[in-house]
Structure formats: structure tokens, C-alpha cells
Design an enzyme around this catalytic site. Structure first.
Site: not given
Length: 489
Positions: A289, A345, A399
Site C-alpha cells: 500500500s 483491490d 487489500h
């Protein structure tokens, strides 16, 4: 055939061989469980050469066979990859290694993913803790506490980051007035391979692992979408990511130097020390991320600073970072990037959800500096490929880095069923989300400190314990490897 000895070829042959039986099970008149549960039972029955009837009446019996995974190791013996390390690090952009996924590459990607996961597992999330935002363990104990010593790396430095954002009080990280730091967060670490791992992988490998978003100020920065110039060329990167990477203040304890300066000092010292000893050195930067975005900024800076150092980035669920000029400069510098993404995602689709690299016409328009673009090779995974995972929409689960690692461990190719001889413990998926099918009986969000960090003292009262002195964040103890004499002696 034992589950632990089933090879990829055997698995594919077995799946092809049992296709008729698969159809028969699907047509079972008593079958009324969700498709995921049926697929899980069927797939396990095929791999184990056992008949598992996926009906409500016999599901408790099926769990016995599912739990056979508990008596097998979570990883197989590691191969010597010293003759192929450059290809595994992406010297040819992982050509012919992604489809199908080469087993040596899979193992290395999972290894780097577990380093990135460590930045979450050791982070102190407790808003009532005076050390909220720090690492719960000192750098000498990190891998031991998280069970990662098997990878053969030693942590040499912790990294801290801050943001120049004035937050509303309701968004402040800690509820404790006397906190270890009101400005900084532990954002990652630098580690280096030991002698045994160095022989196995063919060179001394330095790893930098960056954490993803957990602190409120980081959320705020992630929401920015402005591009800011990087260097003197046309390269521009997302303003919020750059702020976290570059921010510093003399008024702080841990960020008198920025995360950028901390990591560059450490990597430069390590590379210099090992090169003076005549060793071949590489750098692998990883993150999930926000951590994937910081990893790419880090790679850009290293490639522009240290000559002839192989630099590779393995990112997971990372957003777009910069514009087309940024991409071009990375390519010219020789930075190699493998982006691992999950189809469901949403984070890798941001920012630039409308105007991005898919619009090829933008490449031909000069002066178009505001278009975000991805860079590097992509390994795309699909939640629907795993019979262990639930259907439906679960944005946080899609995610989650543990979901990524589970899918990588089971991935063979886009055209091949999920690899049921995968070794990684499937229970890890539910550490911080609810993605596993209920038949596995794994509680959601189960990863936490015992009793949420409270302990029973000598008087029979539940209290928050003091940290061991060696685990208390101390700027004096956060010295680089050259200061401590680690590895380079």
C-alpha cells in the site's frame, strides 16, 4: 500421494484427471453449501486422493481432512538460487517467470512480503499506550519475535517518518498525553542477509521494508492527489507520499532527519562496507500500500545516488506514485519493479482512476505532466481463484497483505487452479480481516496481544505493563549498522 510431495506437474495432472468426478460432486442432490465451501472440499479431496462429500451432513468429517494441513510444515526446503538471482531480481523484467509463476520467484516474493507484513505485526496500535506508533520490539529481537529468523536476515536500522500535517484532536494517534513521540511513527526497517543466506541467493542482499498506512496523518496524506516535482527533470510524484518520505523537523526527536535521509545513510554505508570487502551487493525494497509507494520513491533516490547497484522493488497493493516522466526516469535508471496486485483491490487503481497509463494517447501528448501512471511488471491475482476465501465484497480483506501472500502462495498461472500443495498457513489470512470460509473455523481479526495487552499484576489487578527497557524506543539506540559494527565486522 502425500500432500507435501505433490509437485506442480502432479497437481495439474491430478486436476485434469479428476475433472469428471468434480462435475459429479457438483451435481450431488444434497449439496446446498456455498460454492466456495464445495470447491474447498472438492479440491482437497482431489489433492489428497480422498473422497470428501461437501454436504452439511458430513462437513464436520471434511474438517478432519482440511486440518491435515496442520501436520505439515509451512514451507519446503529452500533451493539454492545463486545461479539465477539476477533473473529472480528482474534483470529482464521477469520475462517468462510470471506466467506460469516460477516457484523460486514465488518463494522470494513471499519472503519479501513477509518482511513488509512484519511492519504491521510489530507496530504498536494501542492508542492508550505511551508508545503508540512505535515498534513493540527492538531491532535485535524483531525477527525472533515474529518468527522470521528462518529467512536469514539481520535488522540493521529502524526507520521513522513524520508528516507536516496539523491534525484535528479527534484524529490524533495517541490518547496518552505523555507519549514517546507526538510527531513520528515507526515506518520500516533495513535488514541484510547473513552469510548462509548470502551463499544461497548468490550475493549480499540489503532489504528495505516500508509499512503501509495505519496512522491518521498518513491517511490524510494518502488522500492527497496533487503531483509535486521531483528533482530537476519533468518527473512528478504524489505530494502526500513525498511528504511522508521527505518530512523532517529539528523540533522532533526521531525525525531530525527524514525517512529519506535515514534510509539513504544506512544503505550507502552498507553498500560501501560490503563492496570494500569485495562482495557483490543488491538492494531489494518492499512495501504494501503506502509502503509500496515509499519503496518506489526510495528506489528512485538510491538509483540516482549509488552507481551500479542492482535495485529491485517488490510491491503489494501499491497505488500509482508519479507521472509518465517519473516512469521514464525509473526505466532509464534501471530500477526493476514487480507490482503484485489483486484484481478486486481498489488501491492499485488510485490515484488517477480516470486518467492513467491505459490511455496510450497521453504518451504522445507533450507537456501532459498530470497523468498518473504505473510502472514495472505486474503479477495480478484473483480472490476468486482460492477455494479458501469467501465471496462477496470485502474491501479491507481484498487489500490485506495476508490475502495477497495467500494468493501468491497458491498461484500457478491465470489458467491453472489454485495450488493446493501451497505451504503457507491459511489461518494467517484472517489476522486482521474476515476472508476465510466459515468451514475453516478461523476467527476473524484474531491477531492481537493476549488480553489486548493487559496483564495481571502481583495484587490481582489488570494493568497495562511497562515495556522491557530494551524495547523502549530510544533515539540513542537507533544507530546505523556502521555505528554498531553489525555485519561489517
Amino acid at each position: 500421494m502425500a500432500l507435501s510431495t505433490l509437485t506442480n506437474n502432479h497437481f495439474v495432472a491430478a486436476m485434469n484427471h479428476v475433472q469428471p468426478q468434480q462435475n459429479m460432486v457438483l451435481d450431488h442432490p444434497k449439496t446446498n453449501l456455498p460454492n466456495k465451501a464445495k470447491r474447498l472440499a472438492e479440491s482437497l479431496s482431489h489433492v489428497l486422493h480422498l473422497h470428501i462429500d461437501p454436504t452439511p451432513r458430513t462437513i464436520h468429517k471434511n474438517l478432519h481432512f482440511i486440518n491435515l494441513h496442520h501436520s505439515t510444515p509451512t514451507m519446503s526446503p529452500r533451493e539454492n538460487i545463486s545461479q539465477k538471482w539476477r533473473q529472480i531480481q528482474g534483470c529482464d523484467d521477469w520475462e517468462n517467470m510470471l506466467e506460469p509463476l516460477h516457484p523460486w520467484l514465488r518463494r522470494e516474493v513471499v519472503k519479501y512480503g513477509e518482511f513488509a507484513q512484519a511492519t504491521y505485526d510489530a507496530f504498536d496500535y494501542d492508542s492508550f499506550s505511551e508508545y503508540c506508533g512505535s515498534c513493540r520490539y527492538n531491532q535485535n529481537k524483531l525477527f525472533q519475535k515474529l518468527g522470521l529468523t528462518r529467512h536469514g536476515y539481520t535488522v540493521t536500522r529502524y526507520l521513522y517518518a513524520m508528516s507536516h500535517v496539523d491534525l484535528p484532536r479527534w484524529l490524533e494517534r495517541s490518547r496518552v498525553a505523555d507519549t514517546w513521540s507526538k510527531d513520528s511513527n515507526w515506518i520500516g526497517f533495513v535488514a541484510v542477509s547473513d552469510d548462509q543466506e548470502t551463499r544461497r541467493i548468490g550475493r549480499r542482499n540489503i532489504v528495505v521494508a516500508w509499512r503501509g498506512t495505519v496512522a491518521p496523518c498518513e491517511w490524510y496524506e494518502d488522500f492527497q492527489s496533487k503531483l509535486e516535482p521531483l528533482g530537476h527533470g519533468g518527473a512528478k510524484v504524489e505530494q502526500g507520499f513525498l511528504s511522508i518520505y521527505k518530512s523532517k523537523s529539528d523540533a522532533t526527536r526521531y525525525n531530525k532527519s527524514s525517512a529519506s535521509e535515514q534510509v539513504m545513510n544506512e544503505v550507502t554505508n552498507l553498500v560501501k562496507g560490503f563492496r570494500e570487502k569485495g562482495e557483490q551487493v543488491s538492494l531489494t525494497i518492499t512495501g504494501h500500500s503506502l509502503g509500496g509507494a515509499l519503496a518506489l520513491l526510495n528506489a528512485y533516490e538510491v538509483a540516482a545516488t549509488i552507481v551500479d547497484l542492482p535495485v529491485s522493488v517488490i510491491s503489494f497493493g501499491a497505488p500509482r506514485v508519479g507521472n509518465i516522466a517519473f516512469k521514464d526516469e525509473l526505466q532509464q535508471m534501471g530500477v526493476k519493479l514487480l507490482r503484485v496486485t489483486v484484481k478486486q483491490d481498489w488501491v492499485p487503481k488510485m490515484p488517477g482512476i480516470l486518467f492513467n497509463e491505459r490511455f496510450k494517447v497521453f504518451d504522445e501528448i507533450t507537456g501532459l505532466e498530470w497523468v498518473y501512471t504505473h510502472y514495472g511488471a505486474q503479477l495480478e491475482l484473483d480472490v476468486r481463484s482460492s477455494p479458501y476465501l469467501k465471496g462477496g465484497i470485502n474491501l479491507s480483506g481484498f487489500h490485506s497483505l495476508e490475502t495477497y501472500l495467500h494468493l501468491i502462495d497458491g498461484h500457478l498461472s491465470c489458467e491453472t487452479p489454485f495450488r493446493l500443495e501451497a505451504k503457507r498457513d491459511v489461518a494467517l489470512v484472517n489476522k486482521s480481516c474476515d476472508m476465510l470460509v466459515d468451514e475453516l473455523r478461523i476467527a476473524q481479526c484474531w491477531y492481537q496481544l493476549a488480553n489486548k495487552g493487559l496483564v495481571l499484576n502481583a495484587h490481582g489487578r489488570w494493568v497495562k505493563p511497562k515495556r522491557d527497557p530494551e524495547d523502549v524506543p530510544s533515539h540513542a539506540s537507533e544507530l546505523c549498522s556502521a555505528d554498531l559494527g553489525i555485519v561489517l565486522m
